[in-house]
Design an enzyme around this catalytic site. Sequence first.
Site, short mmCIF file in Angstrom:
data_model
loop_
_atom_site.label_atom_id
_atom_site.label_comp_id
_atom_site.label_asym_id
_atom_site.label_seq_id
_atom_site.Cartn_x
_atom_site.Cartn_y
_atom_site.Cartn_z
N CYS A 2 0.87 -1.17 0.00
CA CYS A 2 0.00 0.00 0.00
C CYS A 2 0.91 1.22 0.00
O CYS A 2 2.10 1.12 0.18
CB CYS A 2 -0.86 0.00 1.26
SG CYS A 2 -1.77 -1.53 1.50
N ARG A 27 1.31 1.45 -5.87
CA ARG A 27 1.52 0.48 -4.78
C ARG A 27 0.22 -0.22 -4.40
O ARG A 27 0.23 -1.14 -3.57
CB ARG A 27 2.12 1.18 -3.57
CG ARG A 27 3.45 1.85 -3.82
CD ARG A 27 3.94 2.64 -2.63
NE ARG A 27 4.23 1.76 -1.53
CZ ARG A 27 5.42 1.17 -1.33
NH1 ARG A 27 6.39 1.38 -2.20
NH2 ARG A 27 5.63 0.38 -0.32
N TRP A 74 -3.83 -1.90 -1.17
CA TRP A 74 -3.91 -3.20 -1.85
C TRP A 74 -4.29 -4.17 -0.75
O TRP A 74 -3.50 -4.43 0.16
CB TRP A 74 -2.58 -3.58 -2.48
CG TRP A 74 -2.67 -4.84 -3.29
CD1 TRP A 74 -3.07 -4.98 -4.58
CD2 TRP A 74 -2.36 -6.16 -2.83
NE1 TRP A 74 -3.02 -6.29 -4.97
CE2 TRP A 74 -2.60 -7.04 -3.92
CE3 TRP A 74 -1.90 -6.70 -1.64
CZ2 TRP A 74 -2.40 -8.42 -3.83
CZ3 TRP A 74 -1.70 -8.07 -1.55
CH2 TRP A 74 -1.96 -8.91 -2.63
N ASN A 98 1.19 0.04 5.86
CA ASN A 98 1.58 -0.79 4.73
C ASN A 98 2.26 -2.02 5.30
O ASN A 98 3.22 -1.89 6.06
CB ASN A 98 2.53 -0.02 3.81
CG ASN A 98 3.10 -0.93 2.72
OD1 ASN A 98 2.43 -1.86 2.28
ND2 ASN A 98 4.34 -0.70 2.33
N GLY A 99 1.76 -3.20 4.98
CA GLY A 99 2.39 -4.42 5.48
C GLY A 99 1.34 -5.37 6.05
O GLY A 99 0.16 -5.27 5.73
N GLU A 476 7.89 -15.10 -19.67
CA GLU A 476 7.61 -13.68 -19.45
C GLU A 476 6.43 -13.24 -20.31
O GLU A 476 5.56 -12.48 -19.86
CB GLU A 476 8.85 -12.86 -19.76
CG GLU A 476 8.64 -11.35 -19.88
CD GLU A 476 8.11 -10.67 -18.62
OE1 GLU A 476 8.03 -11.31 -17.56
OE2 GLU A 476 7.74 -9.48 -18.73
N LYS A 480 2.94 -11.50 -18.93
CA LYS A 480 2.40 -10.25 -19.47
C LYS A 480 0.96 -10.44 -19.93
O LYS A 480 0.08 -9.62 -19.65
CB LYS A 480 3.28 -9.78 -20.63
CG LYS A 480 4.60 -9.20 -20.18
CD LYS A 480 4.41 -7.81 -19.62
CE LYS A 480 5.38 -7.35 -18.59
NZ LYS A 480 5.69 -8.19 -17.47
N GLU A 483 -1.36 -10.88 -16.76
CA GLU A 483 -1.56 -9.74 -15.87
C GLU A 483 -2.19 -8.54 -16.58
O GLU A 483 -2.76 -7.66 -15.93
CB GLU A 483 -0.26 -9.33 -15.19
CG GLU A 483 0.81 -8.78 -16.09
CD GLU A 483 2.05 -8.34 -15.28
OE1 GLU A 483 1.93 -7.98 -14.10
OE2 GLU A 483 3.14 -8.37 -15.87
N HIS A 499 5.26 -34.20 -23.63
CA HIS A 499 5.14 -34.92 -22.34
C HIS A 499 3.88 -34.52 -21.61
O HIS A 499 3.89 -34.36 -20.39
CB HIS A 499 6.39 -34.64 -21.50
CG HIS A 499 7.65 -35.07 -22.16
ND1 HIS A 499 7.99 -36.40 -22.33
CD2 HIS A 499 8.63 -34.36 -22.76
CE1 HIS A 499 9.14 -36.49 -22.97
NE2 HIS A 499 9.55 -35.26 -23.26
N LYS A 599 2.32 -2.42 -8.05
CA LYS A 599 3.65 -2.36 -8.67
C LYS A 599 4.73 -2.92 -7.77
O LYS A 599 5.68 -3.51 -8.23
CB LYS A 599 3.98 -0.90 -9.01
CG LYS A 599 5.31 -0.72 -9.74
CD LYS A 599 5.30 -1.39 -11.09
CE LYS A 599 6.59 -1.17 -11.85
NZ LYS A 599 6.64 -1.97 -13.08
C1 AGP Z 1 5.80 -7.83 -13.66
O1 AGP Z 1 5.14 -7.36 -14.81
C2 AGP Z 1 4.87 -7.93 -12.47
N1 AGP Z 1 4.27 -6.67 -12.22
C3 AGP Z 1 5.48 -8.57 -11.25
O2 AGP Z 1 5.65 -9.93 -11.55
C4 AGP Z 1 6.84 -8.03 -10.78
O3 AGP Z 1 7.85 -8.35 -11.71
C5 AGP Z 1 7.19 -8.70 -9.45
O4 AGP Z 1 6.22 -8.34 -8.50
C6 AGP Z 1 8.59 -8.33 -8.92
O5 AGP Z 1 8.65 -6.96 -8.69
P1 AGP Z 1 10.10 -6.31 -8.40
O6 AGP Z 1 10.90 -6.49 -9.66
O7 AGP Z 1 9.82 -4.87 -8.07
O8 AGP Z 1 10.72 -7.06 -7.25
#
Ligand code: AGP
Length: 604
Positions: A2, A27, A74, A98-99, A476, A480, A483, A499, A599
């Site tokens: 957060c 955040r 969040w 936050n936490g 990756e 993408k 998400e 397999h 983020k």
């Molecule tokens: C990536 O597109 C995602 N938003 C997420 O997987 C991100 O890479 C992950 O949370 C790690 O974040 P960081 O690189 O800030 O540690």
Amino acid sequence: MCGIVGVLGHNQVAPILVEALRRLEYRGYDSAGIATVNKGALERRRAVGKLVNLSDLLVHNPLAGHAGIGHTRWATHGAATEHNAHPHACGPVTVVHNGIIENFRALREKLAPHGLSASTDTDTETVAMLCAYHLAQGLDPEAAVKATVAELDGAFALLFLFEGQEDLMIAARKGSPLAIGHGDGEMYVGSDAIALAPMTDQITYLEEGDIAFVTRAGAKIIDVNGQLANRAKQKIETQATVIDKAGHKHFMTKEIYEQPVVMSEALSRYAPNGAPAFPEALDFSRFDRIVMVACGTGYYSCLTAKYWFEQIARIPCEVDVASEFRYREPPIAPRTLAIFVSQSGETADTLAALRYAQGKADMIVSLVNVGTSSIARESDLALAILAGIEVSVASTKAYTNQLTLLALMALACGQQKGVVSDEQVATYVSELRGVPDLMRQALKLDAQIADMANALAPAQSVLFLGRGAMFATALEAALKMKELSYIHAEAYASGELKHGPIALIDPTLPVVVFAPFDRLFDKTVSNMQEVMARHGNVTLITDAKGLSEASAGTQNRLELPITGDLSGPIVYALPAQLLAYHTAMAKGTDIDQPRNLAKSVTVE
Ligand code: AGP
């Protein structure tokens, strides 16, 4: 994860709090709220959903006061509702957090006999209740917060505000970042410097266990042992905190298109004269093995780098997601280099994994995009990836700059261990220096990729395939797609298809194959043909040679420029990013702030 903020101002603080929260929305953004001390009384305004809903509420129901705190959430405990939104209050105290407070249920049981019962589903409300309890025992606010914090288990950044106290905020840090901003007769607290940039560039970062007693005259900080602490005041580069879309529709497209430039900056810093150039402390001859740990996209850059370290530098390389690594508690042998990759530098799992490795690995190196972050500060060496602020939750330019540094590190490792000649290194570096232009060529395929994405949008699932380092690219790409478009997607090493996963193949399942014309091309094409033999719907992403060899029978084709072992995974990331972006656009999902995400994941 957060965002929290606080202001002791000369004027009305509500607008300042809201602007700071706007800068912290990355955040978390499922609800927001502010509280002020107004003529001695605590008042709150909270709203579910994006910050704009709180702004709208304040237009109709303004909140006065020259001292205030704010929060953008969040959700960890309790659904995203107005009732569960921060700030939480109990009696004469209100708090933002936050936490995660891990012992909040036990604390609630302790407080119940004293007439204090929770009215929300959150762990944070328990903190307000506990502080109110200590105040009711006759402690003053400072002593009450110290007593409160001493009873909390878990990770937290907390900010308290008190009834009748127009010139006091108390901040506490344990496991989640907190920064103090120094103004002209005003003081600020925030989750990071970005939030405070409009007010000040004079920042003090709290350390683990610190408690800060903030008034307009300044901040008194005590450390985890209760001793006065002298934390440095730093000048934060303000241009680094400029946040705008530069004419793009979304931060994500801005950041995708920034990749050629920011990669060039990383190359200038870490390969200024055609050879890798890292701080002397990074002496690879000291190491016999490498462990790399990260989360999400960072993990996929590490998986890619595994191929480079092992194939070029011939050094064993283990890669793990942080949330598994920290609890697997792996033995770490002597002469091990541990590398942690994190864009935000605040990911709780990665930070915890780093702390596990402390005292075990011979050296801890982090690759971060935020040089003042917790992970950076707890590393033996923190390497800035120089991607510039990445606002969009979906990581793009940070990923390709992580790959750039990791590629150069693999070359430096091979060179320092005498496995790769200077001439070979120079050739590889020359390949990397050509990548920004290859990226620009790939970006010219944007419209074609948008057309391909329109065909993907109705899919229930998408399968990505690749071999070697392209398997990490496929992973990756799948992340993408998930998400951003909310379409289920997964990736397989193409050799694995037979397999089991090949049972999935039918005309309704789009299969996207990453296959540059390299030594694995024929093998990948064989797997692709196994898919087509079962009426699979194949999109082939390759180069001119690859197309001339294997385009027959494919539904879609994308021609990228010719690439090499190092440049391939970096360049092929761009169509993966654009494919996900355009599919999300076709589906109308939120590009820069996808649902359920944030983020920086600063909680477990
Ligand atoms: C990536 O597109 C995602 N938003 C997420 O997987 C991100 O890479 C992950 O949370 C790690 O974040 P960081 O690189 O800030 O540690």
